[in-house]
Write an enzyme that holds these catalytic residues in place. Structure first.
Site, PDB file in Angstrom:
ATOM      1  N   ASP A 166      35.263  38.659  37.349  1.00 21.56           N
ATOM      2  CA  ASP A 166      36.419  39.278  36.723  1.00 21.56           C
ATOM      3  C   ASP A 166      37.600  38.360  37.025  1.00 21.56           C
ATOM      4  O   ASP A 166      37.558  37.555  37.957  1.00 21.56           O
ATOM      5  CB  ASP A 166      36.668  40.701  37.239  1.00 21.56           C
ATOM      6  CG  ASP A 166      37.596  41.486  36.293  1.00 21.56           C
ATOM      7  OD1 ASP A 166      38.219  40.856  35.408  1.00 21.56           O
ATOM      8  OD2 ASP A 166      37.708  42.717  36.434  1.00 21.56           O
ATOM      9  N   TRP A 167      38.637  38.488  36.222  1.00 19.60           N
ATOM     10  CA  TRP A 167      39.742  37.518  36.292  1.00 19.60           C
ATOM     11  C   TRP A 167      40.453  37.611  37.651  1.00 19.60           C
ATOM     12  O   TRP A 167      41.154  38.583  37.931  1.00 19.60           O
ATOM     13  CB  TRP A 167      40.685  37.750  35.120  1.00 19.60           C
ATOM     14  CG  TRP A 167      40.351  36.914  33.916  1.00 19.60           C
ATOM     15  CD1 TRP A 167      41.223  36.107  33.220  1.00 19.60           C
ATOM     16  CD2 TRP A 167      39.082  36.755  33.254  1.00 19.60           C
ATOM     17  NE1 TRP A 167      40.573  35.463  32.192  1.00 19.60           N
ATOM     18  CE2 TRP A 167      39.259  35.836  32.193  1.00 19.60           C
ATOM     19  CE3 TRP A 167      37.799  37.257  33.477  1.00 19.60           C
ATOM     20  CZ2 TRP A 167      38.223  35.437  31.348  1.00 19.60           C
ATOM     21  CZ3 TRP A 167      36.757  36.865  32.632  1.00 19.60           C
ATOM     22  CH2 TRP A 167      36.983  35.981  31.595  1.00 19.60           C
TER      23      TRP A 167
END
Ligand code: BGC
Length: 745
Positions: free
Chosen positions: A265-266
């Site tokens: 995930d970012w």
């Protein structure tokens, strides 16, 4: 002579063709098996090229291998439409003029349709939009289980039940990937709250993990064959889930034999060594190793960039892990950017709008309909009053990464006005309450002014005065995509409706008996006035065609057939996570990690309500129709079944009303095994069936395999529960009139 020349020509052409076939490297040969192409390409790559393909080069892209002809790889959110382009290295939108999209209904709405065929249509339509926009991977769908109605992101997920989410995610992934666009199923795993999402360390039993939180991911991998999985922000067993030995290496890649990529995930990666060894394949969005939040051009500082390369160059690591990651990335390239079979892209096609409308109509849930007040009787109604900010507010902007730049969004008030134009029915509007009037996300600004400075008393008084004159009052209220509502990054602080809506509803219900409350949200809200209003419609966030879809349902052009994908509690005391005091958890010393123990184990949603004998406001699987259905004659094809066998249940469903409509036949199993702790019942199968008035049909549902099993913690494996089962069939988890029994031997 002529013949001689022709022969020479043919021979020359054959030589050229065979020479070029010989020169064509194996990895470029579309006819060669992918695994051979992967090995061939891998063998040709330099260390720098290998390191480059496993981490981002911009906010949403990672590089290909230019020297070998692999294009850059473009990801984008997801999951309700293709997010507008942002700047290369900034979160602000790039300001393109060709990136408006169709906003499809939120995944809660899709789940509420209980219609896997629509999930396929959803995925395929979205994939075509992604193709047009040059995106190779859509960051979605999300299948985290709705454990807590405060979770700001439940609207992006598929409800509380592992079977429902599994049956819906598989066709979504298949439809999306049929266009050559990779899915990236998220967030793996246990990302059930937004508040403190980077710091929550989830403590959960193995049984709950396997039976409740993982099945939808497992189905996406084993049946949907997803090419991407996104690790989640939170921790499990004290390790962040973007590089988690247990969930990624042992379960996903080990037990499930997943051959795709794990995308962080970012900003979800935190440690080079763990990223290397514990299952991460592609790193995105890192906050540049402490240099600065969002420092630009810092991609070299990613955990899996120069720090990784250095370890290899210093001889501290071999390329063993790196090669595994690169193999996965190359496989992804051959499935997407290097595939010559990819679909053509269409943006905002008529078919995509039709799909968005159909999904919205199928997912809207009629929760309550006293005196059959709905559908609105066009022959009697003269004057309809629409009330509420959500009747005029764009809901496709905001909420976090799923925010969109919709080409158009038909607002509820406009949808009704269009539908009623020329009918002689007058549509009036009163604001009723003022909520959040900003409407901006990443530079996409809702093109509307919602400013209204009147005090609540004045707004309510105006609505009440108008309501006295109206035949129907339709309130569009609920939540919105602002912080601390249905939005990423935080959870709601309570279950109450915001902006003083309760007082508004009560006031209107006092003066008009035909009040319809349309709740726009992705979560349950408290409704202390429930009995005072005639009808309640759960409207979700339904995207581009919202207004058209609502008008068609309210006027009866479409017959509602959605069913709740989660249990709607009366209040938070009805929810295990709150009743047991487990949410949000307990901070450790130093306030860096908050432990959240899922003390309820497998008792999530209706499993908890059943166990506690708590009657929810609306039960899981509940949803009304404008027609009536009778289900009868449940029969099983056998009374005894082997552990590896199947049982088929058949019921007759009849449309006993006057309108065509669809009903969802739901089958639950009750396990009588007393040696193991078993829920009162669990959903094991369902089928949606559309019937004309008077029509009846047999519906068959076959169950077996996992439906007979539970996770045995001592063995660390699935085990079959032998013995008696009761099959319960009906149209909602609290309406299961038909029963039959069989034995698993
Ligand atoms: C979200 C993801 C999203 C990513 C990229 C993260 O903050 O949790 O769901 O895909 O950002 O926008």
């Amino acid at each position: 002579m002529k013949y001689f020349h022709f022969t020479l020509l043919v021979i020359a052409m054959a030589i050229v063709a065979s020479a070029s076939a010989q020169q064509l490297p194996l990895y470029l040969n579309d006819n060669a098996p992918i695994e051979q192409r992967v090995e061939d390409a891998l063998a040709r790559m330099t260390l720098d090229e290998k390191i480059a393909v496993i981490h981002a080069q911009s906010k949403f892209s990672s590089p290909g291998v230019k020297r070998l002809g692999f294009p850059d790889f473009w990801t984008d959110d997801g999951p309700h439409g293709v997010r507008p382009d942002v700047l290369w290295d900034e979160w602000e939108q790039a300001g393109q003029t060709n990136d408006s999209c169709v906003a499809f209904p939120a995944l809660t709405c899709l789940a509420a349709s209980w219609n896997p065929m629509l999930a396929e249509l959803y995925g395929r339509s979205l994939g075509e939009e992604a193709r047009y926009r040059g995106k190779d991977m859509i960051l979605g769908p999300g299948v985290n289980i709705n454990r807590n109605p405060l979770n700001g992101r439940n609207f992006e997920y598929m409800g509380e039940d592992p079977l429902l989410a599994s049956r819906m995610v598989v066709p979504y992934v298949q439809g999306l990937q049929s266009t050559g666009t990779a899915a990236c199923v998220k967030h793996f795993c246990l990302n059930n709250d937004e508040e403190y999402r980077h710091q929550v360390n989830v403590i959960v039993s193995d049984r709950a993990l396997r039976e409740i939180y993982l099945p939808a991911f497992e189905a996406a991998v084993k049946e949907g064959h997803t090419w991407g999985i996104m690790g989640s922000y939170n921790l499990y067993k004290d390790q962040h889930c973007c590089h988690n030995e247990y969930t990624l290496n042992q379960i996903l890649k080990g037990d499930w034999k997943y051959d795709g990529v794990v995308v962080s995930d970012w900003g979800g990666a935190h440690d080079t060594e763990q990223a290397i060894k514990s299952g991460l394949d592609m790193e995105f969005g890192s906050w540049t190793d402490g240099l600065a939040w969002g420092a630009s051009n810092a991609y070299d500082a990613y955990y899996m960039a120069l720090p990784y390369k250095k370890l290899i160059e210093e001889g501290k690591l071999t390329t063993r892990e790196l090669d595994d990651k690169v193999r996965r990335v190359l496989r992804l390239f051959f499935r997407t950017t290097m595939s010559d079979k990819r679909a053509r892209g269409f943006l905002c096609s008529e078919a995509h709008y039709d799909a968005a409308l159909k999904i919205a109509q199928d997912g809207i849930v009629l929760l309550q309909n006293k005196r059959n007040v709905l559908p609105i009787d066009a022959s009697k109604a003269k004057h309809i009053l629409v009330v509420g900010e959500n009747a005029i507010k764009m809901m496709t902007v905001g909420g976090g990464s799923s925010s969109l730049k919709a080409q158009h969004e038909i607002l509820p008030l406009d949808g009704l006005k269009t539908r009623l134009a020329g009918t002689g029915i007058e549509v009036d509007y009163a604001r009723g309450y003022v909520g959040d009037t900003t409407g901006e996300y990443n530079g996409v600004v809702a093109k509307q002014s919602l400013a209204d400075t009147r005090p609540a008393s004045e707004l309510i008084a105006e609505a009440v005065a108008k309501a006295r004159q109206a035949d129907y009052v339709i309130i569009f209220g609920g939540l919105n995509k602002s912080d601390y509502q249905d939005a990423e990054g935080h959870d709601r602080k309570h279950m109450d409706l915001p902006y003083g809506q309760d007082a508004l509803v009560e006031a209107l219900a006092r003066v008009n008996k035909n009040v319809v409350f349309v709740n726009i949200s992705g979560n349950a809200v408290a409704m202390p006035w429930r009995d005072k209003v005639a009808a309640i419609v759960q409207g979700w966030f339904i995207g581009s065609e919202a207004g058209t879809a609502f008008a068609s349902i309210l006027m009866g052009d479409a017959n509602p057939s959605g069913k709740l994908p989660f249990t709607w509690p009366v209040n938070l005391n009805d929810v295990a996570a709150h009743a047991l005091g487990t949410y949000p958890g307990t901070w450790r010393d130093g306030h860096k990690i908050i432990d959240e123990e899922y003390k309820e184990g497998i008792y999530v949603g209706y499993r908890w309500a059943d166990k506690q004998k708590r009657k929810p406001m609306f039960a899981f699987g509940h949803g009304l129709s404008y027609t009536t259905f009778a289900v009868s004659n449940l029969r099983l094809n056998r009374n005894e079944v082997a552990a590896d066998g199947t049982v088929t249940a058949t019921v007759t469903v009849k449309n006993t009303g006057k309108r065509a409509g669809a009903e969802v036949i739901q089958l639950y199993l009750s396990d009588h095994n007393t040696a193991v702790d078993m829920p009162v019942k669990e959903l094991r199968g369902f089928q949606k069936v559309t019937l004309e008035p008077g029509e009846s049909r047999d519906v068959t549902i076959t169950i077996g395999g996992r439906a007979f099993q539970y996770w045995d913690e001592a063995k660390g494996d699935w085990a079959t529960s032998l013995g008696k089962r009761t099959v319960l069939v009906g149209t909602a988890s609290d309406n299961l009139p038909l029963k039959a029994t069989f034995t698993v031997q």
